[in-house]
Write a protein that holds these residues in place. Structure first.
Motif, PDB file in Angstrom:
ATOM      1  N   LYS A 161       0.721  -1.038   0.070  1.00  0.00           N
ATOM      2  CA  LYS A 161       0.042   0.137  -0.033  1.00  0.00           C
ATOM      3  C   LYS A 161       1.031   1.339   0.041  1.00  0.00           C
ATOM      4  CE  LYS A 161      -4.097  -1.568   2.209  1.00  0.00           C
ATOM      5  NZ  LYS A 161      -5.144  -1.367   3.203  1.00  0.00           N
ATOM      6  N   GLY A 162       0.284   2.226  -0.829  1.00  0.00           N
ATOM      7  CA  GLY A 162       0.871   3.458  -0.892  1.00  0.00           C
ATOM      8  C   GLY A 162       2.177   3.520  -1.599  1.00  0.00           C
ATOM      9  N   LEU A 163       2.526   2.688  -2.496  1.00  0.00           N
ATOM     10  CA  LEU A 163       3.695   2.720  -3.251  1.00  0.00           C
ATOM     11  C   LEU A 163       3.134   2.935  -4.717  1.00  0.00           C
ATOM     12  CD1 LEU A 163       6.225  -0.251  -2.388  1.00  0.00           C
ATOM     13  CD2 LEU A 163       6.203   2.139  -1.744  1.00  0.00           C
ATOM     14  N   THR A 164       4.047   3.894  -5.386  1.00  0.00           N
ATOM     15  CA  THR A 164       3.568   4.275  -6.787  1.00  0.00           C
ATOM     16  C   THR A 164       4.576   3.596  -7.755  1.00  0.00           C
ATOM     17  OG1 THR A 164       4.888   6.075  -6.671  1.00  0.00           O
ATOM     18  CG2 THR A 164       2.856   6.522  -5.993  1.00  0.00           C
ATOM     19  N   ARG A 202      12.630   7.658  -2.599  1.00  0.00           N
ATOM     20  CA  ARG A 202      12.212   6.461  -2.864  1.00  0.00           C
ATOM     21  C   ARG A 202      12.145   5.223  -1.856  1.00  0.00           C
ATOM     22  NH1 ARG A 202      12.301   7.402  -9.281  1.00  0.00           N
ATOM     23  NH2 ARG A 202      10.797   9.237  -9.270  1.00  0.00           N
ATOM     24  N   LYS A 228       9.950   6.059   1.139  1.00  0.00           N
ATOM     25  CA  LYS A 228       8.572   5.588   0.774  1.00  0.00           C
ATOM     26  C   LYS A 228       8.425   4.294   1.048  1.00  0.00           C
ATOM     27  CE  LYS A 228       7.496   9.577  -2.080  1.00  0.00           C
ATOM     28  NZ  LYS A 228       7.129  10.071  -3.140  1.00  0.00           N
ATOM     29  N   ALA A 236       6.064   2.228   3.615  1.00  0.00           N
ATOM     30  CA  ALA A 236       5.195   1.231   3.268  1.00  0.00           C
ATOM     31  C   ALA A 236       5.173  -0.028   3.962  1.00  0.00           C
ATOM     32  CB  ALA A 236       5.163   0.916   1.744  1.00  0.00           C
ATOM     33  N   ASP A 282       3.936   0.044   7.693  1.00  0.00           N
ATOM     34  CA  ASP A 282       2.653   0.001   7.892  1.00  0.00           C
ATOM     35  C   ASP A 282       1.984  -1.316   8.300  1.00  0.00           C
ATOM     36  OD1 ASP A 282       2.123   2.944   7.821  1.00  0.00           O
ATOM     37  OD2 ASP A 282       1.536   2.949   5.600  1.00  0.00           O
TER      38      ASP A 282
END
Length: 72
Positions: A23-26, A62, A65, A69, A72
């Motif tokens: 979740k939350g990774l682009t 990155r 990020k 993730a 979480d």
């Protein structure tokens, strides 16, 4: 500070979990990893962070990020 491998171990997620499913990774975070053949959490855990930071398009922002993730 915990390493990415430590965060993966603490997450309780299966080693076969695709990195891109976190979740939350682009795409901007996952694409450089995929280009380097890192597609699962097992692949990710096997790479030292300094090697990850050497990947084209994968810098400290990155990495942070990705760490968030996993936490979480």
């Amino acid at each position: 500070m915990l390493t990415i491998a430590d965060l993966i171990a603490e997450s309780g997620l299966p080693a076969t979990t695709p990195v891109k499913s976190l979740k939350g990774l682009t795409w901007h975070v996952t694409h450089p990893l995929e280009q380097a053949g890192i597609t699962t959490l097992a692949d990710l855990a096997a790479k030292p962070e300094d090697e990850l930071l050497d990947l084209p398009g994968f810098g400290p922002g990155r990495r942070d990020k990705l760490r968030a993730a996993l936490a979480d």
